[in-house]
Scaffold this active site. Sequence first.
Site, PDB file in Angstrom:
ATOM      1  CG  ASN A   1       8.468  -2.188  -0.186  1.00 52.15           C
ATOM      2  OD1 ASN A   1       7.975  -2.320   0.936  1.00 52.15           O
ATOM      3  ND2 ASN A   1       9.036  -1.068  -0.599  1.00 52.15           N
TER       4      ASN A   1
ATOM      5  CG  HIS B   1       5.721  -2.498   9.806  1.00 51.23           C
ATOM      6  ND1 HIS B   1       7.041  -2.894   9.793  1.00 51.23           N
ATOM      7  CD2 HIS B   1       5.640  -1.462   8.915  1.00 51.23           C
ATOM      8  CE1 HIS B   1       7.722  -2.109   8.961  1.00 51.23           C
ATOM      9  NE2 HIS B   1       6.887  -1.246   8.411  1.00 51.23           N
TER      10      HIS B   1
ATOM     11  N   PRO C   1       0.795  -1.229   0.000  1.00 55.57           N
ATOM     12  CG  PRO C   1      -0.082  -1.094   2.140  1.00 55.57           C
ATOM     13  CD  PRO C   1       0.567  -2.044   1.190  1.00 55.57           C
ATOM     14  CG  ASN C   2      -0.086   4.256   1.452  1.00 56.59           C
ATOM     15  OD1 ASN C   2      -1.083   4.851   1.069  1.00 56.59           O
ATOM     16  ND2 ASN C   2      -0.045   3.600   2.593  1.00 56.59           N
TER      17      ASN C   2
ATOM     18  CG  HIS D   1      11.412  -2.633   4.068  1.00 54.85           C
ATOM     19  ND1 HIS D   1      10.039  -2.539   3.967  1.00 54.85           N
ATOM     20  CD2 HIS D   1      11.691  -3.836   4.600  1.00 54.85           C
ATOM     21  CE1 HIS D   1       9.509  -3.651   4.451  1.00 54.85           C
ATOM     22  NE2 HIS D   1      10.495  -4.455   4.835  1.00 54.85           N
ATOM     23  CB  ILE D   2      12.281   2.513  -0.475  1.00 51.33           C
ATOM     24  CG1 ILE D   2      11.661   1.709  -1.626  1.00 51.33           C
ATOM     25  CG2 ILE D   2      12.949   3.796  -0.977  1.00 51.33           C
ATOM     26  CD1 ILE D   2      10.427   2.351  -2.245  1.00 51.33           C
ATOM     27  CB  SER D   3      12.749   4.270   4.276  1.00 52.96           C
ATOM     28  OG  SER D   3      11.837   3.384   4.901  1.00 52.96           O
TER      29      SER D   3
ATOM     30  NE  ARG E   1      10.507   5.922   8.059  1.00 47.87           N
ATOM     31  CZ  ARG E   1       9.537   5.698   7.165  1.00 47.87           C
ATOM     32  NH1 ARG E   1       9.692   4.762   6.240  1.00 47.87           N
ATOM     33  NH2 ARG E   1       8.435   6.407   7.205  1.00 47.87           N
TER      34      ARG E   1
ATOM     35  NE  ARG F   1       7.560   4.087   9.587  1.00 48.30           N
ATOM     36  CZ  ARG F   1       6.417   4.222   8.896  1.00 48.30           C
ATOM     37  NH1 ARG F   1       6.052   3.286   8.041  1.00 48.30           N
ATOM     38  NH2 ARG F   1       5.662   5.282   9.037  1.00 48.30           N
TER      39      ARG F   1
ATOM     40  CG  ASP G   1      -0.399 -17.510   7.850  1.00 44.79           C
ATOM     41  OD1 ASP G   1       0.672 -17.687   8.470  1.00 44.79           O
ATOM     42  OD2 ASP G   1      -1.505 -17.437   8.410  1.00 44.79           O
TER      43      ASP G   1
ATOM     44  CD  GLU H   1      11.004  -7.886   4.906  1.00 43.13           C
ATOM     45  OE1 GLU H   1      11.417  -8.992   5.356  1.00 43.13           O
ATOM     46  OE2 GLU H   1      10.541  -6.996   5.626  1.00 43.13           O
TER      47      GLU H   1
ATOM     48  CE1 TYR I   1       9.173   4.794   2.426  1.00 40.97           C
ATOM     49  CE2 TYR I   1       7.655   6.649   2.611  1.00 40.97           C
ATOM     50  CZ  TYR I   1       8.152   5.448   3.092  1.00 40.97           C
ATOM     51  OH  TYR I   1       7.630   4.897   4.235  1.00 40.97           O
TER      52      TYR I   1
ATOM     53  CB  ALA J   1       1.795  -0.031   6.093  1.00 35.51           C
TER      54      ALA J   1
ATOM     55  NE  ARG K   1       4.039   6.453   1.571  1.00 36.15           N
ATOM     56  CZ  ARG K   1       4.425   5.240   1.915  1.00 36.15           C
ATOM     57  NH1 ARG K   1       4.992   4.436   1.043  1.00 36.15           N
ATOM     58  NH2 ARG K   1       4.231   4.818   3.124  1.00 36.15           N
TER      59      ARG K   1
HETATM   60  C1  DQA Z   1       8.491   0.797   3.372  1.00 34.05           C
HETATM   61  C2  DQA Z   1       8.649   1.013   4.880  1.00 34.05           C
HETATM   62  C3  DQA Z   1       7.330   0.788   5.597  1.00 34.05           C
HETATM   63  O1  DQA Z   1       7.488   0.972   7.001  1.00 34.05           O
HETATM   64  C4  DQA Z   1       6.289   1.769   5.103  1.00 34.05           C
HETATM   65  O2  DQA Z   1       5.037   1.516   5.704  1.00 34.05           O
HETATM   66  C5  DQA Z   1       6.178   1.809   3.612  1.00 34.05           C
HETATM   67  C6  DQA Z   1       7.378   1.649   2.799  1.00 34.05           C
HETATM   68  C7  DQA Z   1       9.780   1.147   2.597  1.00 34.05           C
HETATM   69  O3  DQA Z   1       9.875   0.763   1.445  1.00 34.05           O
HETATM   70  O4  DQA Z   1      10.682   1.806   3.149  1.00 34.05           O
HETATM   71  O5  DQA Z   1       5.105   2.049   3.089  1.00 34.05           O
HETATM   72  O6  DQA Z   1       8.211  -0.573   3.135  1.00 34.05           O
END
Ligand code: DQA
Length: 149
Positions: A75, A81, A11-12, A101-103, A108, A112, A88, A99, A24, A78, A19
């Site tokens: 990725n 977490h 999501p997002n 994560h960009i950040s 943080r 997270r 599953d 896996e 990011y 959210a 964003r």
């Molecule tokens: C994220 C880190 C997550 O905590 C966050 O909710 C995201 C992006 C990242 O790519 O850094 O939406 O997965």
Amino acid sequence: MSPIVVVLNGPNLNLLGKREPEIYGRETLADVEADCRRVARELGLQIEFHQSNREYEIIDFIHSARERAAGIVINPAAFTHTSVAILDALNTFAGPIIEVHISNVHKREAFRHHSYVSGVASGVIVGCGTQGYAFALQRLVKLIGAKKG
Ligand code: DQA
């Protein structure tokens, strides 16, 4: 036939570039997809690239990767977490999972720092910006043992 790798975004991430760019970056998800496609071509992989804001759609993409895909890059955003359901689903996938994560989630908020997905992932790439996706594909190609051509 080149092995299929499924790249999933939670999501997002459709708003990437707009964003919180200070966290990011300014690259859009379309830029990330183009980069993944270029890297996948060089590595001899076929990729399927998806994003969804809906947990059940991510789960459906994982189910559809079963039996067809050699690996998954995810990725979960959210859902990382929060989602036992995505964990599953990933547990039903036999191949390697990376896996991304960009950040740097560890720099943080405390919420997270925990990932449901890391326990099933072969590797985790954190805080390398959108370049993390290319690193994930490079790692997967090693794990899958794909040959170019
Ligand atoms: C994220 C880190 C997550 O905590 C966050 O909710 C995201 C992006 C990242 O790519 O850094 O939406 O997965």
